[in-house]
Design an enzyme around this catalytic site. Structure first.
Site, short mmCIF file in Angstrom:
data_model
loop_
_atom_site.label_atom_id
_atom_site.label_comp_id
_atom_site.label_asym_id
_atom_site.label_seq_id
_atom_site.Cartn_x
_atom_site.Cartn_y
_atom_site.Cartn_z
N LYS A 243 -14.48 0.64 -3.73
CA LYS A 243 -14.74 0.59 -2.29
C LYS A 243 -14.09 1.75 -1.54
CE LYS A 243 -15.85 -0.80 1.70
NZ LYS A 243 -14.85 -1.52 2.46
N ARG B 11 0.81 -1.22 0.00
CA ARG B 11 0.00 0.00 0.00
C ARG B 11 0.84 1.27 0.00
NH1 ARG B 11 -1.15 -3.75 3.45
NH2 ARG B 11 -3.06 -4.96 3.25
N ASP C 104 -23.37 -1.36 -6.48
CA ASP C 104 -23.66 -2.78 -6.56
C ASP C 104 -22.36 -3.53 -6.26
OD1 ASP C 104 -25.26 -1.10 -7.91
OD2 ASP C 104 -24.91 -1.99 -9.86
#
Length: 280
Positions: free
Chosen positions: A216, A174, A235
């Site tokens: 997300k 990350r 969705d």
DNA sequence: GCCCAGGTATAAA
DNA sequence: TTTATACATGGG
């Protein structure tokens, strides 16, 4: 919402929709920790706080009027009536009543956009204790130390660093995402402040131009960092919970509080999963 | 040791 | 457009 200031300097306010654990430990923020007595200590905007629950009231220790009105009223979103919001969600989508009732007292905190973006980049494929550790090392390593309280390092400071500089965070793959985010925010290529008003789809597109930011993380940034409560009608990841537990609900039916509804759906689906595994 | 973490980039179907 | 895998680390 009633607010009182005691002579100890503590602030007391009552609200039947503010549960410390459900708010600070629901995965929306990463700089609050529970004490053995159930109270919470956290760092917000470079300021430490200790909040406890007493007689149905929340008490912010040592907080005077000025601090309350300049920081906490906003951060804790105390102007919003979450009971009304819960009712509206239930009316919009009666199937969600069980999910709404499965947990109470969650408030959506008004976190700073950059901190939220960065925190949720770190959160991907990660668990909450470790996320907290990485965020903590990020602040202690690169934030300002004001009387022992570490602020969240601003994007311009991270933008100057490289992956090796972030090695002490132990954030794994990350690190490059954090740096790319910092550089794009610092350069203005990603305009977080503009996202308070801009159309959601434009915000999403801009956020997802950052390497390591997918659907997300973008939704989490919009909901938790920019208080866009209508975010999260996606969705993308809600699909699973919706189809397995709430067949027939469309994301549009969640309305302007889709983001909060999503919190309830998530909690409820986890609850069901936990019950299922108990029986097995 | 082993599996998993409220994911995402990348390379194949 | 969907489906599979690697990814760095460390908690349980």
């Amino acid at each position: 919402m009633e607010v009182n200031f005691t002579n100890e300097g503590a602030v007391i306010f009552t609200d039947d929709c503010f549960d410390l654990k459900n708010t600070f430990d629901c995965g929306q923020c990463f700089r609050w920790d529970m004490d053995a007595d159930g109270s919470y200590r956290g760092t917000v905007r470079g300021r430490r706080a200790h909040i406890l629950s007493r007689n149905g009231c929340a008490v912010i220790e040592g907080c005077g009027e000025e601090e309350f009105y300049t920081v906490w009223k906003d951060y804790l979103d105390l102007d919003s009536d979450y009971n009304s919001i819960r009712m509206e969600i239930t009316e919009l989508c009666p199937q969600l009543a069980c999910a709404v009732e499965s947990i109470d007292g969650i408030r959506i905190l008004r976190q700073e956009p950059w901190e939220a973006l960065c925190s949720f980049i770190i959160s991907q494929n990660n668990n909450i204790p470790r996320i907290k550790g990485i965020v903590s090392r990020l602040c202690e390593g690169f934030g300002d130390n004001i009387d022992g309280v570490f602020s969240f390092p601003p994007p311009d400071r991270i933008a100057r660093l490289n992956e090796e500089d972030l090695a002490p965070l132990r954030s794994g793959f990350r690190a490059r995402y954090i740096i790319d985010a910092a550089r794009k925010v610092f350069s203005g290529e990603v305009d977080l402040d503009g996202m308070r008003e801009a159309p959601l789809n434009e915000c999403r597109k801009e956020l997802m131009s950052i390497v390591g930011v997918g659907a997300k993380v973008a939704e989490c940034t919009l909901l938790y960092g920019l208080h866009r409560l209508e975010a999260f009608p996606i969705d993308v990841w809600m699909k699973k919970a919706l189809s397995t537990t709430f067949s027939g609900i469309t994301v549009d039916s969640l309305g302007r509080y889709a983001g909060i509804a999503q919190q309830y759906i998530f909690h409820y689906s986890r609850l069901l999963a936990a019950q299922g595994s108990d029986k097995a």
